[in-house]
Design an enzyme around this catalytic site. Structure first.
Site, PDB file in Angstrom:
ATOM      1  N   PHE A  76       0.823  -1.199   0.000  1.00 39.08           N
ATOM      2  CA  PHE A  76       0.000   0.000   0.000  1.00 39.08           C
ATOM      3  C   PHE A  76       0.869   1.266   0.000  1.00 39.08           C
ATOM      4  CE2 PHE A  76      -2.821  -3.387   1.508  1.00 39.08           C
ATOM      5  CZ  PHE A  76      -3.803  -3.294   0.528  1.00 39.08           C
ATOM      6  N   SER A  77       0.659   2.180   0.919  1.00 38.09           N
ATOM      7  CA  SER A  77       1.354   3.470   0.831  1.00 38.09           C
ATOM      8  C   SER A  77       2.854   3.397   1.062  1.00 38.09           C
ATOM      9  CB  SER A  77       0.733   4.482   1.800  1.00 38.09           C
ATOM     10  OG  SER A  77      -0.466   4.994   1.273  1.00 38.09           O
ATOM     11  N   ALA A  78       3.351   2.280   1.551  1.00 37.41           N
ATOM     12  CA  ALA A  78       4.808   2.124   1.621  1.00 37.41           C
ATOM     13  C   ALA A  78       5.408   2.143   0.219  1.00 37.41           C
ATOM     14  CB  ALA A  78       5.173   0.842   2.355  1.00 37.41           C
TER      15      ALA A  78
END
Length: 415
Positions: A76-78
């Site tokens: 995801f946002s990583a």
């Protein structure tokens, strides 16, 4: 793995794979207890010091079989940390100036008064383009990454321009549009040519890894975000433009009616696009390898990956202002990465994703950490999201015992 402090490896619990130096045995046990016994779920953790792996362990289920060293999950946002690293590679070659307007490289971006928005502002979530509704009407739009790049180029910035307001999804399209304008290539290809190949790893992909790749995808386990699709949730999120303050800003950057279906199924739609803000599929060891370059002056196994000039820019906090779309959290934005106001993370940086997967660099110690897992369940989300808040302090506690770095340095990092 070598172990200068004791000469012995840590015992690896039954059902767990990998290895670790002896001093990390408490961390290994805690990791297995937490991630090794979840239904259809598992995870992996890698810790590198000056590029040397001290921990590389995995446990639990990858859905159709046990988790392995080559199992990757959606981070995801990583993903944003990897996307930012691509941009830094281009800047390192003189192709991008952080202080220059985005429109200098991407002329279409100048539309609707955006001609003066700089690369630095875009990388610190200050472009005023965080909201989804002005550029997308539903899932089909979101899955068409080139359409999203064009619509962002034509969009009008909102009142939060110049203020940190998390660009949860639009960050990826902004960076991809900028990179495409300069290189003519999409972000998925740039993940390979600017990150994975130069670092000698396979476990960094944007979207589903190719069938021939060593990296295998672990399907999401749990309820995902199905609550958002229930009648009450859909009604509230469908009126996000009317919600005031931080809650409104958060919903506008994250949600559209029907968007929760992007995660549904064994082969979810999110895997079939290029979402530089959120659909990276990575292994823990590959994340730790990338962040090791950022933690060790841009050098990997004696080769320069990024110059000292670029590393200096990466490590500088660009804004101390609270983030308006993350409930006024003190993100301390760097150029595409954030810090955390907690022991063991204040001088470090990286990016955490939905569900808690993250990559992290601590330059004062030459330390990097990669953590991935595949549970995404609304009921356990708050616990899983906080993984960095207990993993990073435990890493530092174990690191003190290795005697590889002065105790004073680990105490300073943990302060």
């Amino acid at each position: 793995m070598s172990n200068d402090a004791s000469g012995d490896p840590a015992p690896i619990p039954t059902g767990m794979g990998g290895s670790a130096t002896a001093e990390f045995a408490p961390l290994v046990r805690a990791f297995d207890r937490t991630f090794g016994h979840r239904r259809d779920a598992g995870g992996a953790l890698a810790v590198h010091l000056h590029g040397e792996p001290l921990v590389d362990v995995w446990t639990g289920s990858a859905g159709t079989g046990p988790w392995t060293q080559d199992t990757g999950s959606i981070i995801f946002s990583a993903t944003k940390g990897i996307t930012a690293t691509v941009i830094h590679r281009l800047a390192d070659r003189g192709l991008i100036d952080y202080a220059a307007p985005v429109a200098e490289y991407w002329p279409e971006f100048a539309a609707n008064g955006k001609g003066k928005i700089t690369v630095r502002q875009a990388m610190t979530h200050s472009a005023g383009l965080s909201a989804l509704a002005p550029i997308a009407t539903g899932l089909d739009d979101v899955l068409d990454h080139e359409l999203m790049e064009r619509r962002l180029a034509a969009a009008k910035p909102d009142r939060l321009r110049g203020v940190p307001a998390y660009h949860a999804l639009t960050f990826g399209w902004l960076m991809a549009g900028l990179a495409r304008a300069i290189t003519g290539r999409g972000m998925a290809e740039l993940f390979r040519t600017e990150v994975a190949e130069p670092l000698g790893v396979d476990g960094i992909h944007l979207g589903l890894p190719p069938a021939a790749a060593p990296t295998t995808y672990a399907p999401l386990a749990g309820s995902q975000l199905s609550l958002a699709g229930k009648p009450l949730g859909a009604m509230v999120l469908g009126r996000s433009h009317l919600i005031p303050g931080a809650l409104g800003a958060a919903t506008r950057c994250l949600f559209l009616p029907g968007l929760e279906t992007i995660l549904e199924g064994q082969d979810p739609p999110i895997l079939r696009t290029e979402l530089g803000a959120g659909n990276g599929v990575c292994t823990a060891s590959a994340l730790a390898t990338m962040y090791s370059a950022l933690a060790n002056n841009g050098v990997v196994e004696g080769d320069t990956y990024l110059s000292p000039r670029t590393i200096k820019e990466i490590r500088r906090i660009q804004s101390y202002r609270l983030d308006s779309a993350l409930f006024y959290a003190p993100m301390m934005w760097r150029l595409g990465y954030h810090s955390l106001p907690m022991p063991g993370a204040r001088a470090g940086f990286g990016h955490i994703g939905l569900g808690g997967s993250f990559g992290w660099a601590e330059p004062r110690l030459g330390l990097s950490v990669g953590f991935v897992h595949n549970r995404l369940s609304a009921a356990q989300l708050s616990y899983d999201q906080s993984a960095a808040f207990w993993l990073l302090p435990r890493v530092l506690n174990c690191l003190r015992a290795t005697r590889r770095i002065p105790v004073e340095q680990t105490r300073e990092a943990a302060a």
